[in-house]
Motif scaffolding. Sequence first.
Motif, PDB file in Angstrom:
ATOM      1  N   CYS A  81       0.897  -1.206   0.020  1.00 27.63           N
ATOM      2  CA  CYS A  81       0.009  -0.039   0.008  1.00 27.63           C
ATOM      3  C   CYS A  81       0.765   1.227   0.068  1.00 27.63           C
ATOM      4  CB  CYS A  81      -0.862  -0.014   1.128  1.00 27.63           C
ATOM      5  SG  CYS A  81      -0.044   0.270   2.793  1.00 27.63           S
ATOM      6  N   LYS A 103      -2.405  -3.517   8.362  1.00 22.43           N
ATOM      7  CA  LYS A 103      -3.464  -3.490   7.526  1.00 22.43           C
ATOM      8  C   LYS A 103      -3.429  -4.590   6.400  1.00 22.43           C
ATOM      9  CE  LYS A 103      -5.171  -0.521   4.306  1.00 22.43           C
ATOM     10  NZ  LYS A 103      -5.228   0.789   3.706  1.00 22.43           N
ATOM     11  N   CYS A 104      -2.418  -4.265   5.590  1.00 28.17           N
ATOM     12  CA  CYS A 104      -2.038  -5.437   4.327  1.00 28.17           C
ATOM     13  C   CYS A 104      -1.931  -6.706   5.033  1.00 28.17           C
ATOM     14  CB  CYS A 104      -0.706  -5.127   3.771  1.00 28.17           C
ATOM     15  SG  CYS A 104      -1.002  -3.259   2.558  1.00 28.17           S
ATOM     16  N   THR A 106      -3.388  -8.129   7.462  1.00 21.79           N
ATOM     17  CA  THR A 106      -4.760  -8.616   7.609  1.00 21.79           C
ATOM     18  C   THR A 106      -5.521  -9.101   6.466  1.00 21.79           C
ATOM     19  OG1 THR A 106      -4.954  -7.114   9.785  1.00 21.79           O
ATOM     20  CG2 THR A 106      -6.903  -8.141   8.764  1.00 21.79           C
ATOM     21  N   ASN A 107      -5.280  -8.094   5.515  1.00 23.30           N
ATOM     22  CA  ASN A 107      -5.930  -8.548   4.128  1.00 23.30           C
ATOM     23  C   ASN A 107      -5.314  -9.743   3.587  1.00 23.30           C
ATOM     24  OD1 ASN A 107      -7.557  -6.214   4.256  1.00 23.30           O
ATOM     25  ND2 ASN A 107      -6.035  -4.921   3.090  1.00 23.30           N
ATOM     26  N   GLU A 108      -3.953 -10.129   3.431  1.00 19.91           N
ATOM     27  CA  GLU A 108      -2.945 -11.229   3.284  1.00 19.91           C
ATOM     28  C   GLU A 108      -3.951 -12.170   3.929  1.00 19.91           C
ATOM     29  OE1 GLU A 108       1.079 -11.015   3.040  1.00 19.91           O
ATOM     30  OE2 GLU A 108       1.181  -9.334   1.790  1.00 19.91           O
ATOM     31  N   LYS A 129      -6.932 -12.902   5.164  1.00 22.12           N
ATOM     32  CA  LYS A 129      -8.050 -13.296   4.648  1.00 22.12           C
ATOM     33  C   LYS A 129      -7.847 -13.896   3.351  1.00 22.12           C
ATOM     34  CE  LYS A 129     -10.440  -9.364   6.899  1.00 22.12           C
ATOM     35  NZ  LYS A 129     -10.843  -8.212   6.981  1.00 22.12           N
TER      36      LYS A 129
END
Length: 140
Positions: free
Chosen positions: A10, A25-26, A28-30, A32
């Motif tokens: 990001c 944040k990234c 957490t996205n990874e 998911k």
Amino acid sequence: MGELKDCPTCGGFFNYTGIRDVCGKCATNEEKLYEDVYKFLRRRENRAATIERIVEVTGVTEDLLHKWVRKGRLQPALFPNLGYPCDKCGKLTIKGKLCESCTTELHNEIRTFDAAVEFREAVDKNEVATYHTDRKSGRS
């Protein structure tokens, strides 16, 4: 103590401690995305899915899949069509940085180089007999 780094995903700043290579944040996205991929691959009919198929169905990037295989989160023994690109030729591999053929090629080149070095050293020490011919008559 960590160091301040740019998140490659990001572009934001985060405190790099050596554990994660992206911001929270990234990460957490990874995580998911990883769960989605793992759910997809757990189904018997999807275990032999290709990387392209996994990308198409789950929306994860190839780079992220490669990262998970490199880190051992996705095991090629369980999912045979997974791997990551060889650093030299780009062919999929499942261990190290080079595929089998590039590793063999590198070993052969090293053996050839070592043999040439040994030969040069032997010539320098005058341990190799040198024969001269008379070019005009073809005699020794």
